[in-house]
Motif scaffolding. Structure first.
Motif, short mmCIF file in Angstrom:
data_model
loop_
_atom_site.label_atom_id
_atom_site.label_comp_id
_atom_site.label_asym_id
_atom_site.label_seq_id
_atom_site.Cartn_x
_atom_site.Cartn_y
_atom_site.Cartn_z
N UNK A 274 0.85 -1.19 0.00
CA UNK A 274 0.00 0.00 0.00
C UNK A 274 0.88 1.23 0.00
N UNK A 275 0.41 2.29 -0.63
CA UNK A 275 1.16 3.55 -0.64
C UNK A 275 0.18 4.71 -0.69
N UNK A 276 0.34 5.62 0.26
CA UNK A 276 -0.48 6.84 0.26
C UNK A 276 0.47 8.03 0.33
N UNK A 277 0.37 8.95 -0.61
CA UNK A 277 1.23 10.14 -0.60
C UNK A 277 0.34 11.36 -0.80
N UNK A 278 0.59 12.37 0.01
CA UNK A 278 -0.18 13.62 -0.10
C UNK A 278 0.58 14.66 0.73
N UNK A 279 0.04 15.86 0.85
CA UNK A 279 0.64 16.81 1.79
C UNK A 279 0.12 16.44 3.18
N UNK A 280 1.01 16.48 4.17
CA UNK A 280 0.61 16.24 5.56
C UNK A 280 0.07 14.85 5.89
N UNK A 281 0.56 13.85 5.25
CA UNK A 281 0.20 12.49 5.70
C UNK A 281 1.05 12.19 6.95
N UNK A 282 0.40 11.67 7.97
CA UNK A 282 1.12 11.44 9.24
C UNK A 282 1.09 9.95 9.63
#
Ligand code: PHE
Length: 376
Positions: free
Chosen positions: A240-248
């Protein structure tokens, strides 16, 4: 012994001698035709009577018509024509008797008895590993994730280098990794291998798609492990991969906690323990409370085997995407100063083993219908 009929010369061309000659010829035709029983016989018969060179038809033409004196030609012509017609009709009727009969008997032997029941092909079911994969994919689809895939034969660059593995990392060793032979002349990063995890598809997808990104990557992976009850040189992972601004890290925990509850039931708890992967920082391994014993470590009086009585099962590796990984795809919008993300990787076969209580991973790959039927 019956003598074989031959066309006689006519001594005179009177009606009487024509009558006699015609009677003899027709009786020979009659008796020969009734003795024909097969295709080969018929062909010999046909050629004997009809062959242009020396067949009976040609002979009566030569001996009874051409040889006739002028004043007998008309009469002879009529008689010979009539005989030609009878011979042709006889040859044709024998052909029909022979070949027509064959067709009829072939139709009988080839025919389908439509009153018999048909051959039943049992309807197949999803293989337990594929079913588990589909369940996991749909849990993440429902969270808005898309599916991405990549090649099983991978380069060192994608499998290791761009995932921040240092040049001499032990995972690159042939002890662990299956390399494609005969590539010594290639620069190290181009050398091909069987991917050891689905993580290279993180890089491939980030090269292709700009952030924000939410993907899962199911697929086969390979390691140089001898097969035993819990190891197979080929197995399955879902990444799984999630990338965005401000992922914590909080997003990581919330997402994976939800996914485990959706997969194993709302009672399961999750726990994160520190770990290490070159491509995530910080890294963790996630434990789920044992959904076999409910977390107590015992099944009745017996010790719970799947969790080794600890009440916890290690289910996946995860972490926040290491900024060094983003550096490799910075040109496509992944500036580590601007974006952050989390990633995880889970063994599908292992989840299937736990879910279905299978005691040997090899059973998944042996294709034994007696095993597979239990999942129907
Ligand atoms: N690729 C790691 C493995 O195969 C799992 C993993 C994926 C860990 C993504 C962290 C992030 O063990």
């Amino acid at each position: 012994m019956a003598t074989v009929y031959t066309v006689p010369k006519l001594t005179d061309y009177s009606p009487a001698s024509f009558e006699t000659a015609t009677r003899d010829l027709l009786s020979a035709l009659e008796s020969e035709s009734s003795a024909i029983h097969g295709d080969t016989d018929w062909k010999i018969f046909r050629d004997r009577w009809m062959a242009r060179k020396d067949g009976m038809v040609t002979q009566i033409n030569d001996l009874w018509l051409k040889a006739a004196p002028k004043e007998a030609k008309r009469e002879a012509g009529q008689r010979v024509n009539e005989l030609k017609g009878k011979i042709a009709a006889s040859v044709e009727s024998v052909r029909q008797r022979i070949q027509g009969g064959r067709t009829a008997s072939r139709l009988t032997s080839d025919s389908v008895d439509i009153t018999l029941p048909g051959v039943r092909r049992p309807v197949g079911v999803e293989h337990p590993v594929i079913r588990t994969r589909n369940e996991l994919v749909s849990v993440f689809r429902n969270l808005g994730y898309s599916v991405s895939e990549g090649p099983e034969i991978e380069s060192d660059y994608y499998n290791f280098e761009a995932l921040n593995f240092p040049p001499n990392h032990p995972a690159r060793d042939t002890q662990d990794t299956l390399f494609i032979a005969g590539q010594d002349k290639k620069p190290p990063r181009e050398r091909l291998l069987l991917r050891t995890h689905t993580s290279p598809v993180q890089i491939r997808t980030m090269e292709r798609l700009k952030p924000p990104l939410r993907i899962v990557i199911p697929g086969k992976v390979y390691r140089n492990d001898p097969p035993d009850a819990s190891h197979s040189p080929m197995f399955h992972q879902i990444e799984g991969l999630a990338v965005d601004t401000n992922i914590t890290f909080g997003d990581l925990k919330g997402t994976l906690d939800h996914a485990m509850k959706a997969m194993f039931g709302s009672n399961v708890k999750t726990q994160f323990r520190p770990s290490f992967f070159p491509f995530t920082e910080p890294s963790a391994e996630m434990m789920v409370s044992c959904f076999i014993c409910g977390g107590g470590g015992k099944r009745g009086a017996e010790p719970c085997r799947p969790c080794k009585t600890t009440g916890w099962i290690e289910i996946l590796g995860c972490g926040m995407v290491d900024p060094n990984v983003f550096e490799f795809v910075k040109h496509n919008g992944y500036d580590p100063k601007k974006v952050s993300g989390f990633a995880f990787g889970m063994g599908i076969d292992r989840v299937a083993i736990l879910k279905y209580g299978v005691d040997d991973i090899q059973l998944f790959f042996q294709g034994d219908v007696r095993f597979l039927q239990q999942f129907a």
